[in-house]
Design a protein around this motif. Structure first.
Motif, PDB file in Angstrom:
ATOM      1  N   GLU A   1     101.653 -29.206  72.329  1.00  0.00           N
ATOM      2  CA  GLU A   1     101.255 -28.206  71.096  1.00  0.00           C
ATOM      3  C   GLU A   1     101.364 -26.882  71.595  1.00  0.00           C
ATOM      4  OE1 GLU A   1      97.391 -27.318  68.375  1.00  0.00           O
ATOM      5  OE2 GLU A   1      97.145 -29.133  70.112  1.00  0.00           O
ATOM      6  N   MET A   2     101.108 -26.218  72.839  1.00  0.00           N
ATOM      7  CA  MET A   2     101.427 -24.826  73.172  1.00  0.00           C
ATOM      8  C   MET A   2     103.022 -24.454  73.044  1.00  0.00           C
ATOM      9  SD  MET A   2      98.590 -23.423  73.445  1.00  0.00           S
ATOM     10  CE  MET A   2      97.895 -24.509  71.995  1.00  0.00           C
ATOM     11  N   LEU A   3     103.871 -25.580  73.262  1.00  0.00           N
ATOM     12  CA  LEU A   3     105.332 -25.205  73.210  1.00  0.00           C
ATOM     13  C   LEU A   3     105.746 -25.423  71.863  1.00  0.00           C
ATOM     14  CD1 LEU A   3     106.377 -27.082  76.501  1.00  0.00           C
ATOM     15  CD2 LEU A   3     106.272 -24.482  76.210  1.00  0.00           C
TER      16      LEU A   3
ATOM     17  N   VAL B   1     112.343 -43.013  73.373  1.00  0.00           N
ATOM     18  CA  VAL B   1     111.002 -42.457  72.812  1.00  0.00           C
ATOM     19  C   VAL B   1     111.082 -42.227  71.339  1.00  0.00           C
ATOM     20  CG1 VAL B   1     109.416 -40.592  72.944  1.00  0.00           C
ATOM     21  CG2 VAL B   1     110.710 -41.297  75.138  1.00  0.00           C
ATOM     22  N   PRO B   2     110.113 -42.720  70.516  1.00  0.00           N
ATOM     23  CA  PRO B   2     110.160 -42.559  69.008  1.00  0.00           C
ATOM     24  C   PRO B   2     109.549 -41.177  69.020  1.00  0.00           C
ATOM     25  CG  PRO B   2     108.936 -44.677  69.494  1.00  0.00           C
ATOM     26  CD  PRO B   2     109.233 -43.974  70.853  1.00  0.00           C
ATOM     27  N   SER B   3     110.129 -40.411  68.126  1.00  0.00           N
ATOM     28  CA  SER B   3     109.889 -39.138  67.877  1.00  0.00           C
ATOM     29  C   SER B   3     109.935 -38.737  66.401  1.00  0.00           C
ATOM     30  CB  SER B   3     110.489 -38.263  68.971  1.00  0.00           C
ATOM     31  OG  SER B   3     111.882 -38.112  68.967  1.00  0.00           O
ATOM     32  N   GLU B   4     110.386 -39.470  65.575  1.00  0.00           N
ATOM     33  CA  GLU B   4     110.756 -38.909  64.180  1.00  0.00           C
ATOM     34  C   GLU B   4     109.899 -38.354  63.507  1.00  0.00           C
ATOM     35  OE1 GLU B   4     108.875 -42.935  63.765  1.00  0.00           O
ATOM     36  OE2 GLU B   4     110.543 -41.997  65.111  1.00  0.00           O
ATOM     37  N   HIS B   5     108.607 -38.432  63.688  1.00  0.00           N
ATOM     38  CA  HIS B   5     107.605 -37.616  63.143  1.00  0.00           C
ATOM     39  C   HIS B   5     107.017 -36.411  63.712  1.00  0.00           C
ATOM     40  CE1 HIS B   5     105.499 -40.052  66.379  1.00  0.00           C
ATOM     41  NE2 HIS B   5     104.694 -39.115  66.335  1.00  0.00           N
ATOM     42  N   LEU B   6     107.744 -36.118  64.885  1.00  0.00           N
ATOM     43  CA  LEU B   6     107.577 -34.830  65.597  1.00  0.00           C
ATOM     44  C   LEU B   6     108.468 -33.733  65.211  1.00  0.00           C
ATOM     45  CD1 LEU B   6     106.620 -36.091  68.881  1.00  0.00           C
ATOM     46  CD2 LEU B   6     105.131 -35.733  67.271  1.00  0.00           C
ATOM     47  N   VAL B   7     108.110 -32.387  65.121  1.00  0.00           N
ATOM     48  CA  VAL B   7     109.059 -31.273  65.008  1.00  0.00           C
ATOM     49  C   VAL B   7     108.461 -30.073  65.951  1.00  0.00           C
ATOM     50  CG1 VAL B   7     109.370 -32.097  62.399  1.00  0.00           C
ATOM     51  CG2 VAL B   7     107.232 -30.401  63.289  1.00  0.00           C
ATOM     52  N   VAL B   8     109.351 -29.269  66.094  1.00  0.00           N
ATOM     53  CA  VAL B   8     109.283 -28.208  67.133  1.00  0.00           C
ATOM     54  C   VAL B   8     109.435 -26.901  66.091  1.00  0.00           C
ATOM     55  CG1 VAL B   8     110.085 -26.755  69.014  1.00  0.00           C
ATOM     56  CG2 VAL B   8     110.383 -29.459  68.895  1.00  0.00           C
ATOM     57  N   LEU B   9     108.155 -26.095  66.358  1.00  0.00           N
ATOM     58  CA  LEU B   9     108.158 -24.783  65.549  1.00  0.00           C
ATOM     59  C   LEU B   9     108.065 -23.915  66.759  1.00  0.00           C
ATOM     60  CD1 LEU B   9     105.175 -25.932  62.861  1.00  0.00           C
ATOM     61  CD2 LEU B   9     107.609 -26.175  62.636  1.00  0.00           C
TER      62      LEU B   9
ATOM     63  N   LEU C   1      96.039 -36.512  82.915  1.00  0.00           N
ATOM     64  CA  LEU C   1      97.278 -36.126  82.659  1.00  0.00           C
ATOM     65  C   LEU C   1      97.752 -36.312  81.056  1.00  0.00           C
ATOM     66  CD1 LEU C   1     100.187 -35.222  83.431  1.00  0.00           C
ATOM     67  CD2 LEU C   1     100.695 -37.572  84.027  1.00  0.00           C
ATOM     68  N   PRO C   2      97.355 -37.274  80.321  1.00  0.00           N
ATOM     69  CA  PRO C   2      97.645 -37.438  78.986  1.00  0.00           C
ATOM     70  C   PRO C   2      97.310 -36.154  78.144  1.00  0.00           C
ATOM     71  CG  PRO C   2      97.175 -39.716  79.680  1.00  0.00           C
ATOM     72  CD  PRO C   2      96.765 -38.608  80.882  1.00  0.00           C
ATOM     73  N   ASP C   3      95.824 -35.762  78.357  1.00  0.00           N
ATOM     74  CA  ASP C   3      95.195 -34.705  77.756  1.00  0.00           C
ATOM     75  C   ASP C   3      96.106 -33.394  78.034  1.00  0.00           C
ATOM     76  OD1 ASP C   3      93.683 -36.515  76.993  1.00  0.00           O
ATOM     77  OD2 ASP C   3      91.958 -35.798  78.101  1.00  0.00           O
ATOM     78  N   ALA C   4      96.191 -33.162  79.430  1.00  0.00           N
ATOM     79  CA  ALA C   4      97.165 -32.025  79.578  1.00  0.00           C
ATOM     80  C   ALA C   4      98.441 -31.857  79.067  1.00  0.00           C
ATOM     81  CB  ALA C   4      97.080 -31.733  81.117  1.00  0.00           C
TER      82      ALA C   4
ATOM     83  N   VAL D   1      97.091 -36.937  62.465  1.00  0.00           N
ATOM     84  CA  VAL D   1      97.452 -37.448  63.597  1.00  0.00           C
ATOM     85  C   VAL D   1      97.547 -36.360  64.642  1.00  0.00           C
ATOM     86  CG1 VAL D   1      99.307 -39.018  64.776  1.00  0.00           C
ATOM     87  CG2 VAL D   1      98.246 -39.472  62.516  1.00  0.00           C
ATOM     88  N   SER D   2      97.101 -36.489  65.689  1.00  0.00           N
ATOM     89  CA  SER D   2      97.235 -35.599  66.733  1.00  0.00           C
ATOM     90  C   SER D   2      98.255 -36.025  67.644  1.00  0.00           C
ATOM     91  CB  SER D   2      95.807 -34.986  67.738  1.00  0.00           C
ATOM     92  OG  SER D   2      95.726 -36.564  68.594  1.00  0.00           O
ATOM     93  N   LEU D   3      98.587 -35.149  68.886  1.00  0.00           N
ATOM     94  CA  LEU D   3      99.596 -35.470  69.830  1.00  0.00           C
ATOM     95  C   LEU D   3      99.161 -36.335  70.845  1.00  0.00           C
ATOM     96  CD1 LEU D   3     101.507 -32.119  70.144  1.00  0.00           C
ATOM     97  CD2 LEU D   3     102.243 -33.988  68.745  1.00  0.00           C
ATOM     98  N   GLN D   4      97.861 -36.789  70.879  1.00  0.00           N
ATOM     99  CA  GLN D   4      97.278 -37.061  72.068  1.00  0.00           C
ATOM    100  C   GLN D   4      97.922 -38.675  72.060  1.00  0.00           C
ATOM    101  OE1 GLN D   4      94.810 -36.180  74.168  1.00  0.00           O
ATOM    102  NE2 GLN D   4      95.138 -37.843  75.210  1.00  0.00           N
ATOM    103  N   PRO D   5      97.864 -39.619  71.136  1.00  0.00           N
ATOM    104  CA  PRO D   5      98.495 -40.863  71.127  1.00  0.00           C
ATOM    105  C   PRO D   5     100.233 -40.928  71.660  1.00  0.00           C
ATOM    106  CG  PRO D   5      97.262 -40.677  69.075  1.00  0.00           C
ATOM    107  CD  PRO D   5      97.340 -39.279  69.451  1.00  0.00           C
ATOM    108  N   PHE D   6     100.837 -39.840  71.264  1.00  0.00           N
ATOM    109  CA  PHE D   6     102.032 -39.733  71.772  1.00  0.00           C
ATOM    110  C   PHE D   6     102.157 -39.509  73.283  1.00  0.00           C
ATOM    111  CE2 PHE D   6     105.747 -37.154  72.775  1.00  0.00           C
ATOM    112  CZ  PHE D   6     106.801 -37.663  72.404  1.00  0.00           C
TER     113      PHE D   6
END
Length: 710
Positions: free
Chosen positions: A464-466, A594-602, A455-458, A475-480
């Motif tokens: 990333e697709m969204l 949920v900490p997300s200050e380092h994430l953005v939506v493109l 599930l974490p991989d999917a 840093v990938s999205l995998q740890p998040f």
């Protein structure tokens, strides 16, 4: 010469040049040669680099210069050192700052010899060197090395012959070298090859000036040949003169005839040893006697006549001695008078200087009195200014306290208004029926592909697709995604920044059920928990977005949801972080931020999303692990955080044990709960107990100035 040192890198030995400036104070110590001892094979390696080739980043084993406070203090006390052997260690922590051993004063038996060579090759060779050393002197700039070779003859195209002297055997006056009176008559000859000679870099800005050379050998080969390095008559005459004075000072009765006197001088071992500073060599002693015989028995007639008279007429010899003594007495009396005159002249000059100094002191004292008077005036002004400053600081403190009380009152009023508004609305419509809330998809259905990935991989792939991207480099999205999925074992309520809340909900929903997440609008004033719970139960998706709850501070609904055993995952978008401070701290014992200050939506092109064909059921963490983590947190935070909240944090810690970034998420939960209970200042102090405060500094800034009012 290198070996490994326990507290750093290798230890090295180097022959260095001392540059001096400003009244002979040491300015820098430059590496010239590195010393190596490979199983007894001792050698020097030239390592000097010109200043224009120095690098600002040298390797730990290759510094350009060496420094230590003890070394420079030693050199400041010994002005006669131009070259020195140092042992030093590599500094692996600070490569450009090697550590100097304190052995420079006594380098030990394995230290290489420091040998300077002076170019004094002339057509007359040794005879020119011998005469100039005894009379005119030879030019030399700088302090002598411990051993000095003076080259006097080109042996062939590849080598030169040089006489070897110790530093104590040469006397330097200004820039001229002369031989000392007690230097042995002969000196060893060494043959030095040109390729073993290195010219020392000169720097007119410092003390090393003129052409100077060092021999690049750890030690000179043993010499099997010696040469006379001073005129024999000078040496013999100096010794006889010294012997006469030495014997007279002892009160010894001198022999009457010159031959017996001279013979006694050269046959007395103790005075000769005292004059030479060592035991006289038998071969040199024979040479002295031959030279003495040549002086006394010269071929010219006057010399022979004087010798005969001295031998055969003791009374004449005694008279001659008396005449010489009388002349010496006169010369001594004149010397004493000249000395007295010089002392009197010096005293007169000193008295004049003393008078001038006293006058200068009187002037300085008058100026000092004026300055002290002005200083007293300035001190009064400073005291008055300090009193004014103290008054201003007191007023400033009062204004600060008043402003803080005003802000506190405004914050309380804002929270009370929100609470009263909810109560008034509830009283105004006591008979209102539960509303039929609608659940709507948060996005259109998208193409999915089944996958057997965890599930974490999917979840990371779908994010990333969204269009979700991490702004942290490499840093990938995998740890998040892993932390988010693992946190589901702790709670079903998640507060997510409104900028990425929909993307997180849909990525999670497609990964679990292959469908978009659904949304419930709970922002209306009369939304009751019964309607919300009914809508949640009827929603086809397992991931539901409850919009408007946190931004309107719907505490009643939040408390109701925290008491329900909800199987579905609820995501609460956070638009106004300041409002989080108005929510009761007890809510955060059942909800995760949920900490997300380092994430953005493109923006992203449509792509198929992944659906896990098999999702393992969420298992709560082992109770033993939770208790272990709780014990640890109790020891750190029990004095400031209730046990129930610590249990919530311990459960999260056990569920995310070993995951990268888990401690930052834990700090987020502690920050929002402590800020709601007290304020951001107390939250910052608590967070500092479990990790760096910088991790949640942006969150604390957003929360600062607002807190929940009970």
């Amino acid at each position: 010469m290198s070996r490994y040192y326990e507290t750093g890198g290798d230890i090295h030995g180097s022959v260095c040049m001392v540059s001096r400036k400003y009244a002979e104070a040491p300015e820098q110590v430059t590496r010239l040669f590195d010393y190596h001892n490979d199983h007894g094979n001792r050698s020097l390696q030239w390592v000097y680099r010109p200043s224009d080739r120095h690098s600002s980043h040298r390797a730990a084993d290759d510094p350009d210069t060496l420094y230590s406070p003890k070394l420079f203090k030693y050199l400041d006390e010994h002005h006669d050192i131009d070259f020195i052997y140092l042992t030093w260690r590599e500094n692996l922590d600070e490569p450009d700052r090697p550590r100097i051993d304190d052995t420079f004063a006594t380098p030990g038996g394995d230290a290489p010899q420091i040998i300077e060579i002076i170019d004094y090759v002339h057509d007359n060779g040794l005879e020119q060197l011998r005469n100039d050393l005894s009379h005119r002197g030879i030019p030399h700039v700088g302090n002598l090395a411990p051993r000095t070779l003076i080259a006097f003859h080109h042996r062939d195209a590849d080598s030169v012959d040089a006489a070897l002297f110790l530093k104590s055997q040469l006397q330097q006056v200004g820039s001229t070298l002369r031989i000392c009176d007690n230097t042995p008559l002969t000196a060893p000859i060494c043959t030095v090859y040109y390729h073993d000679i290195q010219q020392i870099p000169n720097d007119d800005e410092y003390s090393i000036r003129g052409r100077r050379y060092l021999v690049g050998l750890a030690s000179l080969p043993k010499s099997h040949e010696k040469v006379a390095v001073r005129p024999l008559e000078d040496y013999a005459s100096a010794y006889v003169s010294w012997y006469f004075k030495h014997e007279q000072s002892r009160g010894t009765e001198l022999l009457d005839d010159a031959e017996s006197l001279l013979s006694a001088a050269f046959s007395a071992p103790e005075p000769l040893r005292e004059f030479l500073g060592t035991e006289p060599d038998a071969a040199e002693l024979d040479t002295f006697k031959q030279q003495l015989a040549r002086i006394i028995d010269a071929d010219d007639v006057p010399q022979l006549l004087i010798g005969e008279i001295l031998k055969n007429d003791p009374s004449f010899a005694s008279a001659c001695r008396k005449y010489v003594y009388t002349e010496l007495d006169e010369r001594y009396a004149k010397y004493e008078q000249d000395k007295k005159d010089h002392i009197a002249l010096t005293l007169a000059g000193q008295e004049q200087r003393l008078h001038d100094v006293k006058s200068a002191i009187a002037n300085k004292e008058a100026a000092l009195a004026s300055l002290e008077q002005r200083q007293a005036q300035y001190r009064q002004q400073v005291d008055y200014a300090k009193e004014q400053l103290k008054s201003i600081e007191q007023e400033t403190q009062q204004l600060k306290e008043q402003s803080e009380q005003t802000l506190e009152r405004l914050s309380q009023d804002a929270a009370l208004r929100l609470g009263l508004k909810t109560v008034v609305n509830a009283v105004a419509q006591p008979q209102s029926q539960p509303m039929n809330l609608q659940t709507v998809p948060t996005m259109q259905a998208a193409e999915t592909t089944d996958t057997q990935r965890p599930l974490p991989d999917a979840l990371a792939y779908n994010l990333e697709m969204l269009g979700v991207r991490s702004m942290q480099k490499r840093v990938s999205l995998q740890p998040f995604a892993t932390l988010l999925a693992r946190s589901r074992a702790v709670t079903s309520l998640f507060a997510v920044d409104s900028n990425i809340a929909m993307q997180v909900a849909n990525a999670w929903s497609f990964a679990i059920g292959g469908m978009p997440a659904y949304r419930i609008d709970a922002s209306r004033e009369h939304t009751d928990s019964t309607s919300v719970l009914a809508a949640i139960e009827q929603c086809p998706s397992s991931i539901i977005v409850l919009d408007g709850v946190l931004d309107t501070v719907g505490e009643a609904l939040l408390f109701s949801l925290t008491r329900q055993d909800i199987k579905k995952t609820l995501i609460f978008p956070v638009g106004a972080y300041a409002n989080l401070s108005l929510i009761a701290p007890e809510v955060w014992e059942s909800m995760l931020l949920v900490p997300s200050e380092h994430l953005v939506v493109l923006s992203a092109e449509p792509h198929p999303l992944q659906h896990c064909t098999e999702v393992s059921p969420v298992k709560p963490p082992n109770s033993a692990q939770v208790i272990s983590e709780l014990d640890d947190l109790v020891g750190t935070l029990a004095d400031a955080v209730p046990l129930k909240s610590l249990a919530h944090l311990a459960t999260f810690r056990a569920a995310t044990k070993g995951l990268g970034g888990a401690n930052a998420w834990l700090q987020y939960q502690l920050a929002v709960r402590a800020n709601a209970a007290q304020d951001a200042k107390h939250a910052q102090a608590l967070i500092g107990r479990i990790g760096p405060v910088d991790t949640v500094q942006a969150l604390l800034t957003a929360l600062d100035g607002h807190h929940h009012v009970h």
